[in-house]
Design a protein around this motif. Structure first.
Motif, PDB file in Angstrom:
ATOM      1  N   UNK A 490       0.834  -1.206   0.000  1.00 30.38           N
ATOM      2  CA  UNK A 490       0.000   0.000   0.000  1.00 30.38           C
ATOM      3  C   UNK A 490       0.870   1.257   0.000  1.00 30.38           C
ATOM      4  N   UNK A 491       0.342   2.317  -0.652  1.00 28.76           N
ATOM      5  CA  UNK A 491       0.917   3.645  -0.500  1.00 28.76           C
ATOM      6  C   UNK A 491       0.400   4.264   0.804  1.00 28.76           C
ATOM      7  N   UNK A 492       1.239   5.070   1.434  1.00 37.67           N
ATOM      8  CA  UNK A 492       0.752   5.850   2.573  1.00 37.67           C
ATOM      9  C   UNK A 492      -0.203   6.924   2.064  1.00 37.67           C
ATOM     10  N   UNK A 493      -1.011   7.513   2.961  1.00 32.71           N
ATOM     11  CA  UNK A 493      -2.027   8.487   2.536  1.00 32.71           C
ATOM     12  C   UNK A 493      -1.391   9.730   1.908  1.00 32.71           C
ATOM     13  N   UNK A 494      -0.146  10.065   2.322  1.00 37.65           N
ATOM     14  CA  UNK A 494       0.524  11.225   1.733  1.00 37.65           C
ATOM     15  C   UNK A 494       1.340  10.856   0.490  1.00 37.65           C
ATOM     16  N   UNK A 495       1.412   9.554   0.151  1.00 39.31           N
ATOM     17  CA  UNK A 495       2.078   9.112  -1.071  1.00 39.31           C
ATOM     18  C   UNK A 495       3.584   9.037  -1.004  1.00 39.31           C
ATOM     19  N   UNK A 496       4.206   9.137   0.159  1.00 38.33           N
ATOM     20  CA  UNK A 496       5.668   9.153   0.260  1.00 38.33           C
ATOM     21  C   UNK A 496       6.274   7.792   0.595  1.00 38.33           C
ATOM     22  N   UNK A 497       5.465   6.875   1.109  1.00 31.40           N
ATOM     23  CA  UNK A 497       5.985   5.601   1.606  1.00 31.40           C
ATOM     24  C   UNK A 497       5.171   4.453   1.013  1.00 31.40           C
ATOM     25  N   UNK A 498       5.849   3.360   0.760  1.00 34.41           N
ATOM     26  CA  UNK A 498       5.199   2.099   0.399  1.00 34.41           C
ATOM     27  C   UNK A 498       5.459   1.101   1.518  1.00 34.41           C
ATOM     28  N   UNK A 499       4.425   0.409   1.949  1.00 32.30           N
ATOM     29  CA  UNK A 499       4.566  -0.698   2.894  1.00 32.30           C
ATOM     30  C   UNK A 499       4.176  -1.980   2.177  1.00 32.30           C
ATOM     31  N   UNK A 500       4.971  -3.021   2.310  1.00 28.70           N
ATOM     32  CA  UNK A 500       4.697  -4.303   1.648  1.00 28.70           C
ATOM     33  C   UNK A 500       4.965  -5.443   2.624  1.00 28.70           C
ATOM     34  N   UNK A 501       4.233  -6.531   2.451  1.00 36.27           N
ATOM     35  CA  UNK A 501       4.388  -7.675   3.356  1.00 36.27           C
ATOM     36  C   UNK A 501       3.862  -8.929   2.683  1.00 36.27           C
ATOM     37  N   UNK A 502       4.213 -10.082   3.272  1.00 35.08           N
ATOM     38  CA  UNK A 502       3.762 -11.335   2.693  1.00 35.08           C
ATOM     39  C   UNK A 502       4.208 -12.530   3.483  1.00 35.08           C
ATOM     40  N   UNK A 503       4.642 -13.561   2.734  1.00 30.38           N
ATOM     41  CA  UNK A 503       4.928 -14.865   3.316  1.00 30.38           C
ATOM     42  C   UNK A 503       6.121 -14.858   4.273  1.00 30.38           C
ATOM     43  N   UNK A 504       7.085 -13.934   4.090  1.00 29.97           N
ATOM     44  CA  UNK A 504       8.283 -13.935   4.927  1.00 29.97           C
ATOM     45  C   UNK A 504       8.066 -13.323   6.309  1.00 29.97           C
ATOM     46  N   UNK A 505       6.808 -12.931   6.653  1.00 34.06           N
ATOM     47  CA  UNK A 505       6.418 -12.482   8.005  1.00 34.06           C
ATOM     48  C   UNK A 505       6.975 -11.107   8.367  1.00 34.06           C
ATOM     49  N   UNK A 506       7.502 -10.373   7.398  1.00 36.85           N
ATOM     50  CA  UNK A 506       8.103  -9.075   7.669  1.00 36.85           C
ATOM     51  C   UNK A 506       7.414  -7.992   6.844  1.00 36.85           C
ATOM     52  N   UNK A 507       7.421  -6.775   7.367  1.00 40.50           N
ATOM     53  CA  UNK A 507       6.853  -5.619   6.669  1.00 40.50           C
ATOM     54  C   UNK A 507       7.998  -4.725   6.227  1.00 40.50           C
ATOM     55  N   UNK A 508       8.103  -4.500   4.921  1.00 41.70           N
ATOM     56  CA  UNK A 508       9.157  -3.654   4.364  1.00 41.70           C
ATOM     57  C   UNK A 508       8.596  -2.259   4.090  1.00 41.70           C
ATOM     58  N   UNK A 509       9.379  -1.258   4.423  1.00 46.76           N
ATOM     59  CA  UNK A 509       9.012   0.138   4.155  1.00 46.76           C
ATOM     60  C   UNK A 509       9.979   0.706   3.126  1.00 46.76           C
ATOM     61  N   UNK A 510       9.408   1.326   2.060  1.00 48.60           N
ATOM     62  CA  UNK A 510      10.200   1.842   0.940  1.00 48.60           C
ATOM     63  C   UNK A 510       9.870   3.319   0.710  1.00 48.60           C
ATOM     64  N   UNK A 511      10.859   4.061   0.226  1.00 53.96           N
ATOM     65  CA  UNK A 511      10.596   5.411  -0.253  1.00 53.96           C
ATOM     66  C   UNK A 511      10.004   5.341  -1.658  1.00 53.96           C
ATOM     67  N   UNK A 512       8.994   6.166  -1.928  1.00 52.69           N
ATOM     68  CA  UNK A 512       8.356   6.156  -3.245  1.00 52.69           C
ATOM     69  C   UNK A 512       9.221   6.868  -4.279  1.00 52.69           C
ATOM     70  N   UNK A 513       9.881   7.916  -3.882  1.00 55.23           N
ATOM     71  CA  UNK A 513      10.634   8.724  -4.834  1.00 55.23           C
ATOM     72  C   UNK A 513      12.140   8.528  -4.640  1.00 55.23           C
ATOM     73  N   UNK A 514      12.922   9.064  -5.567  1.00 56.32           N
ATOM     74  CA  UNK A 514      14.363   8.892  -5.516  1.00 56.32           C
ATOM     75  C   UNK A 514      14.761   7.495  -5.939  1.00 56.32           C
TER      76      UNK A 514
END
Length: 787
Positions: A490-514
């Motif tokens: 999912x994108x954050x409500x302000x559009x700056x961050x992506x959060x992703x998760x799945x089978x590996x039981x961890x939540x990854x946070x990514x920068x949208x830009x750059x």
């Protein structure tokens, strides 16, 4: 009667009597020294040289194989025990053959009967555990152990083992691809199985060139002690020494009587020629030129061969037939061992309407055509001409040798496996989708690398001509780092961050830009993460998973500030309200939809109970209603003030996988396993028929997580900020974008190598996010008006 003729016949009879007496004395001597004999000076229990060579070749590999089997799982360990039994019996047959002369066919069948039973036991175990998660392991072993049947092959048995290895490699390659990045012993297990069969092939090719060697050390016989293999495993002990039936009995009277009758017939003098057919002048070709004009009968001339039916009966009878011009393979259903043996390179094969079958083409053929087939796998030694796939679905083809051209027309789903000899093959696809090529690119490495054939093209007028190129407009960034399938992003409500998760039981946070770097990883879930959502101000992130929990994360510190454990089963979906006091709603397999009013509260404020599992949930725009769906195929709208169902939406014919409310709050988007997305009018005081539109193109299938907790992938959907476009993933590796008003598909984006489980549209800019089972996230820039 001529005295000289009588004398010559008597000499012939005397010589044959001498040969007979010599044969009987030699055979009786061999019998007295065969298995079961009590003569100590000729009987030996020492290990024959051929068996010693066999032990040196395969014992170490077999030991390693059994150890790895025990480490993987109980099922695979039991399978390893069955393999050990088969190899022990194979060793017994070789030892017994070293000490005896080659028996008649009937007694040879008795000799290899136990070996046949051990091989069949593996096939029966595979059938018994047909739904096992180790189906590829079972199939690989079944194909490989079939190679032990080389002992019954006359002339050159080594190619028989090679064929078994090639059939096994189809499943071994699947294990390689599924476990190449893991440390769970499966990759080494498959590699060891391949090496074990390769070593056996080398042993037979060197020591049994023209077939099983008999009587190499006369009189030797295996004992109970010598039959215990050096390998140690929990498998049951090998069988006892061969019974007395394996010994050759005394020469039967039939042979003696047959020789006596021959001698008697020779002693009849000239009358012995009375039974011969007389050639009359009209039968002699040198006197009748007309006989020479006829077509000679060739011994090697092909006849019509029908493997399953000598003459095809009904139209839909399964057949494998040579009709004098081409091989016809038609209407096979569930046949996993179909074989076509090609004698000449000019022969062609036509495969028609086959389903769920595996077809092996032995020998280099001219061409192969696959027409209107479904879930069919074809493996062949090589082709002179093209391989054509027409109007088919879910096809897999593998070449072990040369291949020049693959033509694919009107086909949905085709995997092509190329050998190193066919890397220059040309692939021509027309009106087809989900075409992938897997090739052995690295020298010395048998692993296949998978690549997708482009499905989307861009055409424009350049210099008064139409110019078409592969469209790569969408992909601008690829994010990798997850160790397993990604189920939600999912994108954050302000559009700056992506959060992703799945089978590996961890939540990854990514920068949208750059550079879109991964700047944080949130750990805490004890199972796969199924869904996540940002709060309205993006200060918190909420997640749920198979560990039956709902967690709240602080986005500044990355800490888990709340862990709700109100559910008693897998939590499939969650949502956070848009306005008012922060609330969370969650849907679970326990059949409940729970609402937590405040992040600081430990207990659920409201609980809505349904008798079916719930797989999707969302708040309406005002947070006064909770909308949920599940395996009942219905969408229920619960009134939070009255605590009952306000109304129910009917239309889908399968499980609801995702729900999303438009940004203006007037419409609901639903995704279902019936391969449709639907939009609904959820405003108050509207007509009873709330269905607005239906969107098709995305497909669902049943993919299971590789764990004890098994469930189906729930494909997500979402809206653009203007509510003019909707998006969804698809199990056929595409990401879709539709125009809401026209219901037309405006984007069908390839790139993923697995099911696309989640898509999302950026809240500010025309950027599409897609995440899938290939552990990869794609960010794509879209060219859309009124985004």
């Amino acid at each position: 009667m001529d005295p000289s003729l009588v004398s010559r016949l008597e000499n012939v009879a005397n010589r044959m009597e001498n040969i007979l007496r010599k044969y009987e004395s030699t055979e009786s001597e061999c019998i007295s020294r065969g298995p079961g004999s009590n003569i100590p000076e000729t009987s030996s229990t020492s290990t024959p040289e051929l068996v010693k060579i066999l032990d040196n070749v395969i014992d170490k590999k077999l030991d390693n194989f059994l150890e790895l089997s025990a480490k993987i799982d109980v099922e695979v360990d039991h399978l390893g025990g069955l393999v050990k039994n088969a190899f022990n019996e194979h060793r017994l047959v070789l030892w017994t053959a070293c000490g005896m002369r080659q028996p008649e066919d009937a007694r040879f069948a008795d000799l290899i009967n136990e070996l046949s039973k051990k091989i069949i036991a593996i096939s029966e175990y595979k059938v018994k555990t047909r739904n096992s998660k180790f189906s590829n392991h079972l199939s690989a072993v079944e194909a490989a152990v079939g190679g032990l049947g080389w002992v019954a092959q006359p002339n050159t048995p080594a190619p028989f083992i090679k064929d078994a290895l090639e059939m096994s490699m189809f499943y071994i390659n699947r294990i390689f691809m599924a476990h190449k990045d893991k440390t769970d012993h499966n990759f080494e297990w498959a590699k060891t199985l391949k090496e074990l069969l390769t070593e056996l092939h080398g042993y037979v090719a060197k020591n049994h060139v023209t077939g099983l060697v008999w009587n190499s050390e006369p009189g030797t016989k295996p004992t109970k002690q010598s039959l215990v293999s050096v390998t140690t495993s929990g498998a049951p002990p090998p069988p006892p020494p061969p019974p007395a039936a394996f010994t050759i009995p005394e020469t039967s009277s039939k042979k003696s009587s047959g020789m006596a009758s021959l001698l008697e017939s020779l002693n009849t003098g000239l009358s012995a020629t009375k039974r011969l057919k007389k050639i009359t002048p009209d039968m002699q070709t040198h006197k009748n030129p007309a006989l020479r004009a006829g077509k000679p009968v060739m011994k090697e001339e092909k006849e019509n061969i029908a493997v399953t039916h000598s003459k095809p009966g009904k139209t839909n009878d399964p057949i494998i037939l040579w009709d004098g011009k081409i091989w016809r393979v038609e209407h096979l259903v569930g046949n996993k061992n179909a074989v076509v043996e090609v004698a000449e390179m000019k022969e062609a094969i036509y495969i028609f309407k086959c389903t769920d079958s595996i077809i092996k083409i032995k020998g280099k053929a001219n061409s192969i055509t696959l027409d209107r087939c479904h879930r069919t796998f074809v493996v062949f030694d090589g082709l002179v001409g093209p391989f054509e796939v027409i109007n088919s679905q879910s096809i897999e083809i593998q070449t072990l040798g040369d291949l020049l051209t693959v033509s694919i027309q009107q086909t949905d789903g085709c995997n092509i496996f190329l050998s190193r000899d066919s890397l220059k093959a040309k692939i021509i696809a027309s009106k087809s989708s989900a075409v992938c090529v897997s090739a052995q690119l690295d020298e010395g490495d048998d692993e296949y690398k998978e690549m997708a054939v482009p499905d989307q093209f861009m055409t424009q007028i350049v210099g008064n001509k139409l110019v078409t190129t592969v469209s790569e407009t969408a992909t601008i960034m690829v994010l990798q780092g997850h160790g397993g399938e990604i189920y939600t992003a999912q994108f954050s409500r302000d559009g700056n961050i992506i959060a992703s998760a799945g089978y590996d039981q961890q939540i990854y946070l990514w920068n949208v830009f750059g550079e879109c770097e991964n700047f944080a990883v949130l750990k805490g879930h004890k199972g796969a993460v199924m869904d996540l959502k940002f709060s309205s101000d993006s200060s918190h992130l909420v997640s749920c998973g198979t560990d039956k929990s709902v967690r709240v994360w602080d986005m500044e510190t990355g800490e888990c500030v709340r862990n709700f454990k109100s559910h008693t089963d897998i939590v499939n979906a969650i949502d956070v309200n848009r306005r008012g006091p922060e609330m969370i709603c969650s849907a679970s397999d326990d059949g409940t939809t729970m609402v937590v009013h405040d992040f600081r509260s430990k207990e659920a404020a409201k609980t809505f109970i349904d008798k079916y599992q719930m797989t999707a949930v969302t708040f309406n725009d005002s947070s006064e209603e909770v909308i949920c769906g599940g395996i009942s195929n219905q969408i229920k709208v619960w009134d939070m003030r009255r605590n009952d169902v306000k109304y129910t939406l009917h239309g889908h014919r399968d499980t609801i996988t995702s729900l999303s409310v438009s940004h203006n709050g007037n419409f609901l988007l639903s995704n279902s396993m019936d391969c449709t997305l639907m939009t609904w009018n959820i405003r108050p005081f509207v007509p009873a028929q709330r269905l607005v539109g239906t969107y098709k193109g995305a497909v669902h299938n049943f993919e299971k997580v590789r764990s004890e907790l098994k469930f189906q992938n729930l494909l997500k959907c979402g809206w653009s900020p203007s509510d003019n476009y909707i998006t969804s993933g698809s199990a056929n590796r595409f990401a879709f974008v539709w125009d809401v008003k026209s219901r037309a598909c405006v984007y069908k984006l390839p790139g993923h190598l697995g099911s696309v489980n989640c898509t999302a549209l950026h809240p500010l800019q025309p950027i599409l996010l897609s995440a899938g089972s290939d552990k990869t996230i794609y960010l794509g820039e879209l060219d859309l008006e009124d985004y």
